[in-house]
Design a protein around this motif. Sequence first.
Motif, PDB file in Angstrom:
ATOM      1  N   GLY A 123       0.802  -1.212   0.000  1.00  0.00           N
ATOM      2  CA  GLY A 123       0.000   0.000   0.000  1.00  0.00           C
ATOM      3  C   GLY A 123       0.838   1.266   0.000  1.00  0.00           C
ATOM      4  N   GLU A 124       2.063   1.179   0.533  1.00  0.00           N
ATOM      5  CA  GLU A 124       2.968   2.330   0.555  1.00  0.00           C
ATOM      6  C   GLU A 124       3.785   2.435  -0.721  1.00  0.00           C
ATOM      7  OE1 GLU A 124       5.206   1.716   4.092  1.00  0.00           O
ATOM      8  OE2 GLU A 124       3.570   2.302   5.434  1.00  0.00           O
ATOM      9  N   GLY A 125       3.566   1.488  -1.667  1.00  0.00           N
ATOM     10  CA  GLY A 125       4.214   1.560  -2.966  1.00  0.00           C
ATOM     11  C   GLY A 125       5.582   0.923  -3.052  1.00  0.00           C
ATOM     12  N   LEU A 126       5.976   0.110  -2.064  1.00  0.00           N
ATOM     13  CA  LEU A 126       7.294  -0.523  -2.089  1.00  0.00           C
ATOM     14  C   LEU A 126       7.307  -1.714  -3.050  1.00  0.00           C
ATOM     15  CD1 LEU A 126       7.469   1.185   0.521  1.00  0.00           C
ATOM     16  CD2 LEU A 126       8.891  -0.632   1.491  1.00  0.00           C
ATOM     17  N   THR A 127       8.460  -1.965  -3.652  1.00  0.00           N
ATOM     18  CA  THR A 127       8.631  -3.114  -4.539  1.00  0.00           C
ATOM     19  C   THR A 127       8.893  -4.368  -3.713  1.00  0.00           C
ATOM     20  OG1 THR A 127      11.026  -2.845  -4.723  1.00  0.00           O
ATOM     21  CG2 THR A 127       9.652  -1.609  -6.290  1.00  0.00           C
ATOM     22  N   SER A 128       8.805  -5.535  -4.374  1.00  0.00           N
ATOM     23  CA  SER A 128       9.082  -6.794  -3.674  1.00  0.00           C
ATOM     24  C   SER A 128      10.513  -6.817  -3.145  1.00  0.00           C
ATOM     25  CB  SER A 128       8.855  -7.977  -4.618  1.00  0.00           C
ATOM     26  OG  SER A 128       7.497  -8.115  -4.924  1.00  0.00           O
ATOM     27  N   LYS A 129      11.444  -6.262  -3.909  1.00  0.00           N
ATOM     28  CA  LYS A 129      12.842  -6.233  -3.477  1.00  0.00           C
ATOM     29  C   LYS A 129      12.998  -5.387  -2.221  1.00  0.00           C
ATOM     30  CE  LYS A 129      17.522  -5.098  -5.079  1.00  0.00           C
ATOM     31  NZ  LYS A 129      18.334  -4.577  -6.213  1.00  0.00           N
ATOM     32  N   GLU A 130      12.350  -4.229  -2.188  1.00  0.00           N
ATOM     33  CA  GLU A 130      12.445  -3.348  -1.021  1.00  0.00           C
ATOM     34  C   GLU A 130      11.791  -3.994   0.207  1.00  0.00           C
ATOM     35  OE1 GLU A 130      12.340   1.042  -3.225  1.00  0.00           O
ATOM     36  OE2 GLU A 130      10.485  -0.072  -2.883  1.00  0.00           O
ATOM     37  N   ILE A 131      10.653  -4.654  -0.007  1.00  0.00           N
ATOM     38  CA  ILE A 131       9.980  -5.334   1.100  1.00  0.00           C
ATOM     39  C   ILE A 131      10.850  -6.456   1.652  1.00  0.00           C
ATOM     40  CG2 ILE A 131       7.968  -6.729   1.753  1.00  0.00           C
ATOM     41  CD1 ILE A 131       6.384  -5.189  -0.390  1.00  0.00           C
ATOM     42  N   ALA A 132      11.485  -7.222   0.734  1.00  0.00           N
ATOM     43  CA  ALA A 132      12.352  -8.314   1.154  1.00  0.00           C
ATOM     44  C   ALA A 132      13.511  -7.806   2.004  1.00  0.00           C
ATOM     45  CB  ALA A 132      12.877  -9.059  -0.078  1.00  0.00           C
ATOM     46  N   GLN A 133      14.082  -6.669   1.615  1.00  0.00           N
ATOM     47  CA  GLN A 133      15.201  -6.099   2.373  1.00  0.00           C
ATOM     48  C   GLN A 133      14.761  -5.645   3.753  1.00  0.00           C
ATOM     49  OE1 GLN A 133      16.476  -3.044  -0.375  1.00  0.00           O
ATOM     50  NE2 GLN A 133      17.931  -4.408  -1.408  1.00  0.00           N
ATOM     51  N   ILE A 134      13.596  -5.013   3.835  1.00  0.00           N
ATOM     52  CA  ILE A 134      13.097  -4.522   5.122  1.00  0.00           C
ATOM     53  C   ILE A 134      12.820  -5.677   6.079  1.00  0.00           C
ATOM     54  CG2 ILE A 134      11.135  -3.394   6.268  1.00  0.00           C
ATOM     55  CD1 ILE A 134      10.943  -1.573   3.794  1.00  0.00           C
ATOM     56  N   LEU A 135      12.224  -6.767   5.553  1.00  0.00           N
ATOM     57  CA  LEU A 135      11.809  -7.888   6.391  1.00  0.00           C
ATOM     58  C   LEU A 135      12.864  -8.974   6.511  1.00  0.00           C
ATOM     59  CD1 LEU A 135       8.091  -8.279   5.193  1.00  0.00           C
ATOM     60  CD2 LEU A 135       8.957  -7.036   7.183  1.00  0.00           C
ATOM     61  N   SER A 136      13.996  -8.790   5.793  1.00  0.00           N
ATOM     62  CA  SER A 136      15.099  -9.775   5.816  1.00  0.00           C
ATOM     63  C   SER A 136      14.616 -11.164   5.376  1.00  0.00           C
ATOM     64  CB  SER A 136      15.728  -9.854   7.215  1.00  0.00           C
ATOM     65  OG  SER A 136      16.269  -8.612   7.589  1.00  0.00           O
ATOM     66  N   ILE A 137      13.848 -11.186   4.293  1.00  0.00           N
ATOM     67  CA  ILE A 137      13.409 -12.445   3.700  1.00  0.00           C
ATOM     68  C   ILE A 137      13.710 -12.403   2.216  1.00  0.00           C
ATOM     69  CG2 ILE A 137      11.585 -12.868   5.414  1.00  0.00           C
ATOM     70  CD1 ILE A 137       9.565 -11.695   3.517  1.00  0.00           C
ATOM     71  N   SER A 138      13.551 -13.530   1.525  1.00  0.00           N
ATOM     72  CA  SER A 138      13.878 -13.579   0.103  1.00  0.00           C
ATOM     73  C   SER A 138      12.760 -12.949  -0.733  1.00  0.00           C
ATOM     74  CB  SER A 138      14.079 -15.028  -0.342  1.00  0.00           C
ATOM     75  OG  SER A 138      12.845 -15.734  -0.339  1.00  0.00           O
ATOM     76  N   ILE A 139      13.143 -12.550  -1.944  1.00  0.00           N
ATOM     77  CA  ILE A 139      12.148 -11.991  -2.865  1.00  0.00           C
ATOM     78  C   ILE A 139      11.104 -13.048  -3.208  1.00  0.00           C
ATOM     79  CG2 ILE A 139      11.786 -11.055  -5.180  1.00  0.00           C
ATOM     80  CD1 ILE A 139      14.470  -9.698  -5.002  1.00  0.00           C
ATOM     81  N   ASN A 140      11.544 -14.309  -3.324  1.00  0.00           N
ATOM     82  CA  ASN A 140      10.602 -15.387  -3.625  1.00  0.00           C
ATOM     83  C   ASN A 140       9.544 -15.520  -2.530  1.00  0.00           C
ATOM     84  OD1 ASN A 140      11.827 -16.046  -6.032  1.00  0.00           O
ATOM     85  ND2 ASN A 140      13.107 -17.655  -5.148  1.00  0.00           N
ATOM     86  N   THR A 141       9.979 -15.351  -1.277  1.00  0.00           N
ATOM     87  CA  THR A 141       9.029 -15.432  -0.165  1.00  0.00           C
ATOM     88  C   THR A 141       8.031 -14.280  -0.245  1.00  0.00           C
ATOM     89  OG1 THR A 141      10.649 -16.509   1.266  1.00  0.00           O
ATOM     90  CG2 THR A 141       8.780 -15.453   2.345  1.00  0.00           C
ATOM     91  N   VAL A 142       8.503 -13.088  -0.560  1.00  0.00           N
ATOM     92  CA  VAL A 142       7.612 -11.941  -0.716  1.00  0.00           C
ATOM     93  C   VAL A 142       6.619 -12.194  -1.842  1.00  0.00           C
ATOM     94  CG1 VAL A 142       7.442  -9.491  -1.298  1.00  0.00           C
ATOM     95  CG2 VAL A 142       9.282 -10.286   0.199  1.00  0.00           C
ATOM     96  N   SER A 143       7.123 -12.729  -2.956  1.00  0.00           N
ATOM     97  CA  SER A 143       6.254 -13.008  -4.105  1.00  0.00           C
ATOM     98  C   SER A 143       5.173 -14.018  -3.755  1.00  0.00           C
ATOM     99  CB  SER A 143       7.087 -13.529  -5.282  1.00  0.00           C
ATOM    100  OG  SER A 143       8.021 -12.560  -5.704  1.00  0.00           O
TER     101      SER A 143
END
Length: 251
Positions: free
Chosen positions: A206-226
Amino acid sequence: MEIVETLNKTLLSRNREKSNNCTLDLERFKNMALSYSEVENSIAVLSDMHANQSYIYYSETAEVLGIHYAKNPKVIDSIWEEDILHKIHPDDKLKKYVHELRFFKMLEKIDIKDRSKFSVLSKLRKKDKDDRYILVQHRMFYFYSPDSMKLRFALCLYNIAVDQSPYPSSEFLIINSAKGEVVTEDKLTYKNVLSAREMEILKYIGEGLTSKEIAQILSISINTVSRHRQNILEKLNVKNSVKAFSDSFGK
């Protein structure tokens, strides 16, 4: 915030027209808002979707929340009462916006003569004058023009919640006040729909972050975010991960 942009497109672009095309009496609804503020000690916000303007009627509730005002009502050229909204817990604010879009979409599918039976009833965490979160009850009503069939007014009421338990939880309901029933609570609240992690990711989407940015913030993989994003889309019945909110609620 993507969700706010979607709300603006949905509530304003779809419903704006010249006010003189609508026979609803603005003064009548302003008096209604004033009465709620006086009788119930509500902060009452009447928003005119045609004019993109709001009338805010304050009460002692505003003092408890540390909201200062010089005029009553305060008139703003927006449907967003920022001095009230900025007090809401960030997680609750996102859920409030999504909930209101779902409410609008639900009413669009109901015969206009029956729409007045339904309203939003929520409990939100808001900061008080001492910067502590307390529970505030929020009610919202939509009023449609009998001439254009478009949304004309929204009335929001804010009151200090009676139940201030040690571990307050937010709640988002749509009710049929004519029957005293909650309308499909499991579909219209998130506590029974999304996991805590999915809610966290939804907030960042909702804040407009990309999957890569979310993964970095949460310390998880991009695949997990996806994977979480896909689960969110399926549970909220939307089609596109990039335009999840706008595709879900329409433009």
